[in-house]
Design an enzyme around this catalytic site. Structure first.
Site: not given
Ligand code: ADP
Length: 369
Positions: A15, A64, A152, A183, A257, A300-302, A304
């Site tokens: 990134k 980073r 983190h 992670g 997802r 990503g999860i938190g 979205n």
């Molecule tokens: P990293 O720890 O690699 O930086 P991210 O913070 O980008 O990861 O998160 C990636 C994860 O977020 C994906 O593996 C996916 O499971 C999850 N994710 C992204 N969007 C959604 C969504 N709308 N619903 C559920 N999970 C999601």
């Protein structure tokens, strides 16, 4: 005018972002990279950035770096001596540190004479008390660096900064930050400082993750080696890459997802375990803090997944929170109701902003929003 470049060279992604003081001019991501692919990706990012910069000059690069060990509690200007120290810390973060260092070396080769700054994921946790950093093993191991560091940290700094500007009352108080991506970890933060976190000696510890096992009785590792006859490298592969959501779902997917969309009962069990671990650890961090004033969701999860946030929040009534299901579904910034004792906020984490600001500060460069 002059710019800064931020590089986050991870295990399989790269990134990057370009800043003119505090203004983010440009950013992007290259994914699914192999080790050779990383070098090519860096060259293509440099070409892209030269286009973006035009006649503007590049003043510095901020990186980073996952592990700062016990010596780097602050961002640092990278010298040959610092690089040697970072190399020395590689065994502590085998999965990430070599990629971070390769990114630094590639940038130093491509941009000779341009100062480079390392910002550490462990540094934010330097404020954790001794009881949070020690393992229950003989103390000479602690002296030799076998201790809980936490990770983190740049994401958590970004969470605190976001709250300071958007919700100052919550930033000062007892906060549990949930950073949930591939992670995942939680951090207990008091008045902006880390007091406890779920990741420990390595980013393997704590919550269930995409492919990492999280907390595991160390007796399991002994058993795998002694009775199943697995070699250390195989155990490493198992716990880092074949466990977590991927392993528990029987190999279905490490991506939440996919599991949420699946009808399979084992996919559901993997999601149940993911949520259960988070709820359990929130309870533990609430006890450390002696109560909770705010909870944030990021990653990503938190950020979205409204379903995952809902599954966690419905188990936290005992903390005295009320939250708005419509606001959660809509992905609103604030999820708790106005009368809730605990404030629940969704935070878009911007680790690159934090790195850019630290880089400017270390080098005495201007930083105006
Ligand atoms: P990293 O720890 O690699 O930086 P991210 O913070 O980008 O990861 O998160 C990636 C994860 O977020 C994906 O593996 C996916 O499971 C999850 N994710 C992204 N969007 C959604 C969504 N709308 N619903 C559920 N999970 C999601």
């Amino acid at each position: 005018m002059s710019c800064l470049l931020v590089l986050n060279a991870g295990s399989s992604s790269l990134k990057y972002a370009v800043y003119r003081e505090a203004e983010r001019l440009h950013g992007g991501k290259r994914e699914r990279l192999t080790a050779d692919g990383q070098q090519q990706a860096i060259q293509s990012v440099l070409a892209e950035i030269r286009q973006v910069l035009g006649s503007e000059s590049l003043l510095a690069v901020g990186h980073r770096v996952v592990h700062g060990g016990d010596q780097f509690h602050q961002p640092v200007l990278i010298t040959d001596a610092v690089l040697q120290e970072l190399d020395r810390l590689t065994p502590l973060a085998q999965l990430h540190q070599p990629h971070n260092i390769a990114g630094i070396r590639a940038m130093m080769a491509a941009l000779p004479g341009i100062p480079q700054v390392a910002c550490f994921d462990t540094a934010f946790h330097a404020t954790m008390p001794l009881v949070e950093r020690m393992f229950g093993i003989p103390r000479h191991f602690y002296e030799s660096g076998i201790r809980r560091y936490g990770f983190h940290g740049l994401a958590y700094e970004s969470v605190v900064e976001h709250l300071r500007s958007h919700d100052p009352a919550s930033a000062l108080g007892r906060l549990i930050a949930c950073h949930l991506g591939n992670g995942a970890s939680l951090c207990a933060i008091r008045d902006g400082h880390s007091v406890a976190t779920t990741m420990g000696f390595t980013p393997l510890d704590g919550l269930l993750m995409g492919t990492r096992c999280g907390s595991l009785d160390p007796g399991v590792v002994l058993y795998l080696e002694r009775h199943i006859g697995m070699q250390t490298a195989e155990v490493d592969q198992l716990l880092e890459h074949e466990s977590g959501l991927l392993g528990v779902s029987g190999g279905l997917s490490s991506d939440l997802r996919d599991l949420l969309a699946s009808e399979s009962p084992i996919a559901r069990e993997a999601v149940d375990l993911f949520c259960h671990r988070i709820i359990r650890e929130i309870g533990s961090l609430a006890a450390v803090l002696g109560g909770v004033d705010a909870i944030t969701f990021s990653g990503g999860i938190g950020e979205n997944s409204a379903i995952i946030r809902e599954r966690i929040l419905t188990r936290l009534d005992w903390l005295g929170m009320t939250w708005d299901s419509t606001a959660n579904q809509a992905g609103a910034d604030r999820i708790s109701t106005a009368s809730s004792r605990v404030c629940v906020v969704r935070v878009p984490v911007q680790e690159e902003n934090i790195i850019a600001r630290h880089t400017a500060r270390i080098l005495g460069l201007p930083w105006e929003a």
